[in-house]
Design a protein around this motif. Structure first.
Motif, short mmCIF file in Angstrom:
data_model
loop_
_atom_site.label_atom_id
_atom_site.label_comp_id
_atom_site.label_asym_id
_atom_site.label_seq_id
_atom_site.Cartn_x
_atom_site.Cartn_y
_atom_site.Cartn_z
N LYS A 1 0.82 -1.22 0.00
CA LYS A 1 0.00 0.00 0.00
C LYS A 1 0.85 1.26 0.00
CE LYS A 1 -3.97 -2.22 1.96
NZ LYS A 1 -5.04 -2.21 2.94
N HIS A 2 1.91 1.26 -0.76
CA HIS A 2 2.81 2.41 -0.95
C HIS A 2 3.40 2.93 0.36
CE1 HIS A 2 1.70 2.80 -5.20
NE2 HIS A 2 0.51 2.41 -4.80
N GLY A 3 3.55 2.04 1.33
CA GLY A 3 4.15 2.45 2.60
C GLY A 3 3.32 3.48 3.33
N GLY A 4 2.02 3.43 3.19
CA GLY A 4 1.12 4.43 3.76
C GLY A 4 0.91 4.29 5.26
N LEU A 5 0.21 5.25 5.82
CA LEU A 5 -0.14 5.26 7.22
C LEU A 5 -1.49 4.55 7.39
CD1 LEU A 5 0.63 6.48 10.07
CD2 LEU A 5 -1.09 8.21 9.54
N ARG A 6 -1.49 3.45 8.12
CA ARG A 6 -2.71 2.69 8.36
C ARG A 6 -3.29 3.09 9.71
NH1 ARG A 6 -3.51 -3.85 8.45
NH2 ARG A 6 -5.77 -3.81 8.74
N VAL A 7 -4.56 3.49 9.70
CA VAL A 7 -5.26 3.92 10.90
C VAL A 7 -6.42 2.96 11.13
CG1 VAL A 7 -6.65 5.77 11.92
CG2 VAL A 7 -4.65 6.33 10.56
N LYS A 8 -6.53 2.48 12.37
CA LYS A 8 -7.53 1.47 12.70
C LYS A 8 -8.12 1.81 14.07
CE LYS A 8 -7.61 -3.56 12.63
NZ LYS A 8 -6.76 -4.74 12.55
N GLY A 9 -9.45 1.81 14.18
CA GLY A 9 -10.07 2.11 15.46
C GLY A 9 -11.54 2.40 15.31
N SER A 10 -12.10 3.16 16.27
CA SER A 10 -13.52 3.48 16.24
C SER A 10 -13.73 5.00 16.27
CB SER A 10 -14.23 2.83 17.43
OG SER A 10 -13.66 3.25 18.64
N LEU A 11 -14.60 5.45 15.37
CA LEU A 11 -14.98 6.86 15.25
C LEU A 11 -16.36 7.00 15.87
CD1 LEU A 11 -14.54 9.71 14.13
CD2 LEU A 11 -15.47 8.89 11.95
N LYS A 12 -16.47 7.85 16.90
CA LYS A 12 -17.70 7.92 17.69
C LYS A 12 -18.30 9.32 17.66
CE LYS A 12 -19.27 7.34 22.45
NZ LYS A 12 -18.86 7.03 23.82
N ASP A 13 -19.62 9.38 17.51
CA ASP A 13 -20.37 10.61 17.70
C ASP A 13 -20.58 10.74 19.20
OD1 ASP A 13 -22.04 12.77 17.74
OD2 ASP A 13 -23.61 11.88 16.49
N ALA A 14 -19.82 11.60 19.84
CA ALA A 14 -19.82 11.69 21.30
C ALA A 14 -20.98 12.51 21.87
CB ALA A 14 -18.49 12.29 21.77
N ASP A 15 -21.70 13.24 21.02
CA ASP A 15 -22.86 14.01 21.47
C ASP A 15 -24.06 13.60 20.63
OD1 ASP A 15 -24.67 15.80 22.47
OD2 ASP A 15 -23.52 17.59 21.98
N ASN A 16 -24.81 12.61 21.12
CA ASN A 16 -25.90 12.04 20.33
C ASN A 16 -27.03 13.02 20.05
OD1 ASN A 16 -24.59 9.59 20.23
ND2 ASN A 16 -25.63 8.79 22.02
N GLY A 17 -27.23 14.01 20.89
CA GLY A 17 -28.37 14.89 20.74
C GLY A 17 -28.14 16.13 19.89
N ASP A 18 -26.94 16.34 19.35
CA ASP A 18 -26.67 17.58 18.63
C ASP A 18 -27.09 17.54 17.16
OD1 ASP A 18 -24.72 15.99 17.48
OD2 ASP A 18 -23.04 17.26 18.04
N GLY A 19 -27.37 16.37 16.61
CA GLY A 19 -27.81 16.26 15.22
C GLY A 19 -26.70 16.46 14.19
N HIS A 20 -25.44 16.35 14.59
CA HIS A 20 -24.33 16.56 13.68
C HIS A 20 -23.57 15.26 13.43
CE1 HIS A 20 -24.99 20.83 13.82
NE2 HIS A 20 -24.82 20.85 15.13
#
Length: 134
Positions: A50-69
């Motif tokens: 993969k061209h020696g790229g930066l691999r990122v692995k994990g979880s992306l979380k919406d930390a404010d469920n009520g904001d609608g964003h």
């Protein structure tokens, strides 16, 4: 005698390669801002993968469920435009992505941050920009 020398050289190359593989191990990566967070890890891929790229692995979380964003990861590889990796509102999504420069064998610089998309009238709020250099 030649077979023994060949075996010794092959073993040296094998164990030397193992040392290089251990050097490119996973490192912790946590980025947070108001309403968004990413928890995971990163590593630099080997040169011919993969061209020696930066691999990122994990979880992306919406930390404010009520904001609608929505939330996203904003990334830039040197010489290319910014790219969004989108999350989902009120949820946590798994991310496993490699950022690389397709014109090079080894990617040298990647910039990454996590953001909350606040729409077109208000500016997004983002975490501190993280720069990763090989």
């Amino acid at each position: 005698m030649r077979k023994l020398a060949t075996a010794v050289v092959a073993a040296g190359l094998f164990f030397g390669g193992m040392g290089v593989a251990v050097a490119d191990s996973w490192h912790g990566l946590n980025m947070t801002t108001i309403g968004a967070e990413f928890k995971g890890s990163y590593m630099w891929e080997p040169q011919l993968q993969k061209h020696g790229g930066l691999r990122v692995k994990g979880s992306l979380k919406d930390a404010d469920n009520g904001d609608g964003h929505n939330v996203y990861i904003y990334s830039k590889v040197e010489g290319y435009p910014w790219v969004r990796t989108k999350g989902v509102q009120r949820k946590t999504v798994s991310v496993d992505k490699t950022f690389f420069d397709s014109a090079l064998l080894v990617t040298d610089l990647v910039e990454v941050q996590v953001c909350r998309d606040r729409g077109s009238l208000r500016p997004d709020n983002c975490s501190e920009l993280r720069k990763f250099e090989r």
